[in-house]
Structure formats: C-alpha cells, structure tokens
Design a protein around this motif. Sequence first.
Motif, mmCIF file in Angstrom:
data_model
loop_
_atom_site.group_PDB
_atom_site.id
_atom_site.type_symbol
_atom_site.label_atom_id
_atom_site.label_comp_id
_atom_site.label_asym_id
_atom_site.label_seq_id
_atom_site.Cartn_x
_atom_site.Cartn_y
_atom_site.Cartn_z
ATOM 1 N N ALA A 1 154.923 19.686 -60.821
ATOM 2 C CA ALA A 1 154.328 18.418 -61.230
ATOM 3 C C ALA A 1 153.869 17.649 -60.007
ATOM 4 C CB ALA A 1 155.357 17.579 -62.007
ATOM 5 N N GLN B 1 151.519 13.444 -69.119
ATOM 6 C CA GLN B 1 151.841 12.472 -68.073
ATOM 7 C C GLN B 1 152.927 11.523 -68.560
ATOM 8 O OE1 GLN B 1 147.773 10.949 -67.408
ATOM 9 N NE2 GLN B 1 147.996 11.764 -65.326
ATOM 10 N N TYR C 1 153.514 13.626 -58.506
ATOM 11 C CA TYR C 1 154.076 12.283 -58.646
ATOM 12 C C TYR C 1 153.240 11.369 -57.770
ATOM 13 C CZ TYR C 1 157.828 14.957 -60.669
ATOM 14 O OH TYR C 1 158.530 15.814 -61.467
ATOM 15 N N GLU D 1 153.903 10.789 -63.315
ATOM 16 C CA GLU D 1 154.208 12.212 -63.245
ATOM 17 C C GLU D 1 153.184 12.952 -64.093
ATOM 18 O OE1 GLU D 1 158.162 14.786 -64.089
ATOM 19 O OE2 GLU D 1 157.359 13.751 -65.853
#
Length: 150
Positions: free
Chosen positions: A78, A49, A80, A65
């Motif tokens: 990923a 992260q 967000y 992230e």
Amino acid sequence: MKYQQEITIKRPRKEVIAKFSNPDNIEHWQRGFIFMKPINGELGAEGSQNLLKFKIGKREIEMTETIIKNNLPNEFSATYEAKGVYNYQVNRFSNTLENDTLWITENEFRFSGFMKLFGWFMPGAFKKQSWKYMEDFKAFVEDEKSVKNE
C-alpha cells in the motif's frame, strides 16, 4: 529513502495474517492510532482507499492509505500519503521451518516541502518507527499485548 526490515513471529502464518488483516486490531499495535475510515472502494480490496488518523506527540496526522496489492497470506502492499510524506510499503509473510512466520517489510519514503529537511536529517526516525510497529505487532500476536492504553 529505502529500507527493509524483518522479524520472526512465533505463530503460524494463518494466525498472523488473521490479526494483520483485521482493521479492528490496528489500535492494538500502532501507537497513536485514532481511526480508520474507508473513503473509496471495498475495504481491503486493491485500489481501495482509507483515511487514517494518528496522534504523534501533540500533533494529529491524517494520511490516505491506497491498497496496491492484497495477495494475503503472501503479500500486502500500500501507499500512505500525508502532508509532505509519501510511503510505499510492501509486507511479505512466509512460513519458517519451525512453523513460525517471517514478516519482511520494504519501505520507500519520499518527502516534499518542510518534510524534506526532516527526512534528510532524521532518516533513522522513520526506520525506528517502522521497527517499533513490527515489535508491537509481534507482541500483540504472540502475547496479546496491546499498546491501546499506553
């Protein structure tokens, strides 16, 4: 809200991936980028992260992230998360017959709180921002054009 976008970058995939995967390059193609700070795990590794900070207009926004999959040069995905916004993004890179790179991105946004209204009334703003990042990345890779001082 889900959408997909694609752009062809007139450079070999190896060169595109080298620039995409280097965190030092973010400031050159993501307008408003302030910093990225690793907060958990090895940088770029699945499950790791990062804290990202951006200036958008007069506001500063922090988001987390979380790397879901890092199978570059093929795929990078990923999540967000920021206040009221969750984005799951999948990035795929493939070679074209001309030895260029096709970059396809799939986005899924979910909203909560006040951001539900924003997502409902202005979904085009998110698509437009995603597309701008893609165009700016293409210009950075092809022409070494940076958005850093704009």
